[in-house]
Scaffold this motif. Sequence first.
Motif, PDB file in Angstrom:
ATOM      1  N   ILE A  49      14.782  -7.359  -3.648  1.00 30.54           N
ATOM      2  CA  ILE A  49      14.322  -7.954  -4.769  1.00 30.54           C
ATOM      3  C   ILE A  49      13.028  -9.012  -3.640  1.00 30.54           C
ATOM      4  CG2 ILE A  49      15.632 -10.482  -5.229  1.00 30.54           C
ATOM      5  CD1 ILE A  49      14.125  -8.326  -8.381  1.00 30.54           C
ATOM      6  N   GLU A  51      11.931  -8.629  -0.889  1.00 32.32           N
ATOM      7  CA  GLU A  51      10.667  -8.212  -0.162  1.00 32.32           C
ATOM      8  C   GLU A  51       9.813  -7.111  -0.531  1.00 32.32           C
ATOM      9  OE1 GLU A  51      14.770  -7.059   2.526  1.00 32.32           O
ATOM     10  OE2 GLU A  51      13.086  -6.098   1.781  1.00 32.32           O
ATOM     11  N   ASP A  52      10.287  -7.320  -1.932  1.00 30.92           N
ATOM     12  CA  ASP A  52       9.566  -6.563  -3.076  1.00 30.92           C
ATOM     13  C   ASP A  52       8.123  -7.067  -3.037  1.00 30.92           C
ATOM     14  OD1 ASP A  52       8.149  -4.729  -5.297  1.00 30.92           O
ATOM     15  OD2 ASP A  52      10.264  -4.330  -6.011  1.00 30.92           O
ATOM     16  N   PRO A  53       6.652  -6.349  -3.098  1.00 28.10           N
ATOM     17  CA  PRO A  53       5.629  -6.953  -3.464  1.00 28.10           C
ATOM     18  C   PRO A  53       4.314  -7.073  -4.566  1.00 28.10           C
ATOM     19  CG  PRO A  53       4.824  -5.730  -0.895  1.00 28.10           C
ATOM     20  CD  PRO A  53       6.542  -5.556  -1.825  1.00 28.10           C
ATOM     21  N   LEU A  54       5.501  -6.044  -5.249  1.00 28.28           N
ATOM     22  CA  LEU A  54       4.975  -5.957  -6.495  1.00 28.28           C
ATOM     23  C   LEU A  54       5.627  -7.000  -7.818  1.00 28.28           C
ATOM     24  CD1 LEU A  54       4.098  -2.326  -6.534  1.00 28.28           C
ATOM     25  CD2 LEU A  54       2.550  -3.783  -6.580  1.00 28.28           C
ATOM     26  N   ILE A  55       6.623  -7.062  -7.214  1.00 21.47           N
ATOM     27  CA  ILE A  55       7.784  -8.762  -7.933  1.00 21.47           C
ATOM     28  C   ILE A  55       7.621  -9.731  -7.229  1.00 21.47           C
ATOM     29  CG2 ILE A  55      10.125  -9.049  -8.552  1.00 21.47           C
ATOM     30  CD1 ILE A  55      10.912  -6.031  -8.847  1.00 21.47           C
ATOM     31  N   ASN A  63      -2.024  -9.186   1.616  1.00 24.83           N
ATOM     32  CA  ASN A  63      -1.769  -7.764   0.413  1.00 24.83           C
ATOM     33  C   ASN A  63      -3.454  -6.967   0.678  1.00 24.83           C
ATOM     34  OD1 ASN A  63      -2.114  -5.651  -1.280  1.00 24.83           O
ATOM     35  ND2 ASN A  63      -0.631  -6.521  -2.936  1.00 24.83           N
ATOM     36  N   PRO A  64      -3.079  -6.069   1.732  1.00 22.34           N
ATOM     37  CA  PRO A  64      -5.007  -5.596   1.476  1.00 22.34           C
ATOM     38  C   PRO A  64      -5.543  -5.148  -0.280  1.00 22.34           C
ATOM     39  CG  PRO A  64      -3.471  -4.292   2.509  1.00 22.34           C
ATOM     40  CD  PRO A  64      -2.443  -5.437   2.115  1.00 22.34           C
ATOM     41  N   PHE A  65      -5.005  -4.402  -0.851  1.00 20.81           N
ATOM     42  CA  PHE A  65      -5.203  -4.647  -1.693  1.00 20.81           C
ATOM     43  C   PHE A  65      -5.933  -5.604  -2.817  1.00 20.81           C
ATOM     44  CE2 PHE A  65      -5.075  -0.278  -1.231  1.00 20.81           C
ATOM     45  CZ  PHE A  65      -4.222  -0.115  -0.995  1.00 20.81           C
ATOM     46  N   ARG A  66      -4.988  -6.871  -3.037  1.00 26.61           N
ATOM     47  CA  ARG A  66      -5.219  -7.344  -3.568  1.00 26.61           C
ATOM     48  C   ARG A  66      -6.564  -8.735  -2.726  1.00 26.61           C
ATOM     49  NH1 ARG A  66       0.048 -10.403  -6.299  1.00 26.61           N
ATOM     50  NH2 ARG A  66       0.694  -8.181  -7.421  1.00 26.61           N
ATOM     51  N   PHE A  71     -14.734  -5.173   2.332  1.00 26.08           N
ATOM     52  CA  PHE A  71     -14.829  -4.513   3.413  1.00 26.08           C
ATOM     53  C   PHE A  71     -16.391  -3.671   3.113  1.00 26.08           C
ATOM     54  CE2 PHE A  71     -11.008  -4.218   5.296  1.00 26.08           C
ATOM     55  CZ  PHE A  71      -9.742  -5.197   4.902  1.00 26.08           C
TER      56      PHE A  71
END
Lengths: 75, 389
Positions: A49, A51-55, A63-66, A71
């Motif tokens: 848990i 290592e779970d980036p969504l938790i 986090n490239p999406f956050r 770009f």
Amino acid sequence: MKDGIANNSTASISQARKAVEQLKMEACMDRIKVSKAASDLMAYCDAHIREDPLIVPVPASENPFREKKFFCTIL
Amino acid sequence: QKVLVELKITFSQCSKNERNYKTTSRKYMRSPLSPEMATQEVQLNETLAHLKTESENLKSKLEEERAKLHDVELHQVAEKVEGLGQFIMKTRRTLKGHGNKVLCMDWCKDKRRIVSSSQDGKVIVWDAFTTNKEHAVTMPCTWVMACAYAPSGCAVACGGLDNKCSVYPLSLDKNENLAAKKKSVAMHTNYLSACSFTNSDMQILTSSGDGTCALWDVESGQLLQSFHGHAADVLCLDLAPSETGNTFVSGGCDKKANVWDMRSGQCIQSFETHESDINSVRYYPSGDAFASGSDDATCRLYDLRADREVAIYSKESIIFGVSSVDFSLSGRLLFGGYNDYTINVWDVLKGTRVSILFGHENRVSTLRVSPDGTAFCTGSWDHTLRIWA
């Protein structure tokens, strides 16, 4: 046509036989108790848990999406 | 005596094809029927009935065995687990470019590229970081229901109403016509519903509306193994995580989820608790369980070693079908894409919903978590894909 009816029956029978064989095989399985299965599922979650980036969110910079920056492609 | 036997044959076969058998039975009454054939027919019917009874008995026995080990519920055991905090997940990218319903998508192992396919026959490869389109191919058929990225990242596979699964090598030269290098790999006798590369670019697993799954060699197009057992269209499949060995799970319109041995073609376990078509199946990250999403508006968790359903994720307020499911990296969260345009996020252990996400303007048709778990992508009938994190 006479053979046709017999063939339909034999086809259904071979299908029914296969179903019975399949069920017999499934019945032989070694099963564990739900309590054991549940505790194993929980143990896995617990171990991963952090290592779970969504938790447990990683810093936005990782986090490239956050990430806030956008770009651009240079044409 | 002869006439009585002939009448018995007529009535027992009537349900199959009334007209055919009725005319046949009239033929029998006119021309002499050998006593041997008549007895044989009656015997066959008796054997069939006997086998059906045996089948029913075995099914009850199986349920009894499974029930003996049902000592507790997963959510009860999970009561002592810490609850999850508030979730702030929102759309971080919107991929626009498809001209019609997005039906399927898959992530590349590089965690940034995505392949998606749509009803209008287009297959697009995107860079999810920048939202740029990198490749686009138009398939010769509409309703491209399945697409998958090759493990190497150098090819994509797709198919749908053409009953085939084709592989397109991705070229670095953006101007190159991808369709020219297309390779037809799988051939089914009905629509392709799902496809997935195995651990390498060399083999593809497919599922089809023809009720079967199949394993193919990409290079030669040869059928390596076929999987028979579903009684109706197979809609989805997922390969077990590589550590757990050569198995995969499939779900279909017969409401069954089957676990298969890839080498022997045997069905090793079967689960039938859903009340409608199973649209999506996905393994729990440890490989010991899998989740399913169905038109019955529920997601369910099945443990493979306990050989039973161990959780149902549902709410009275959720009445629309689930089209796709996937787990977060630790397996603690289950994401479900629904036909009511939303995404419900479930606590896998406690069985409760932790979040509901809005954004799509039509059905969510496909959902996959990225390979490193930093985000998940959804595709929708609203023509777009969204990346959530």
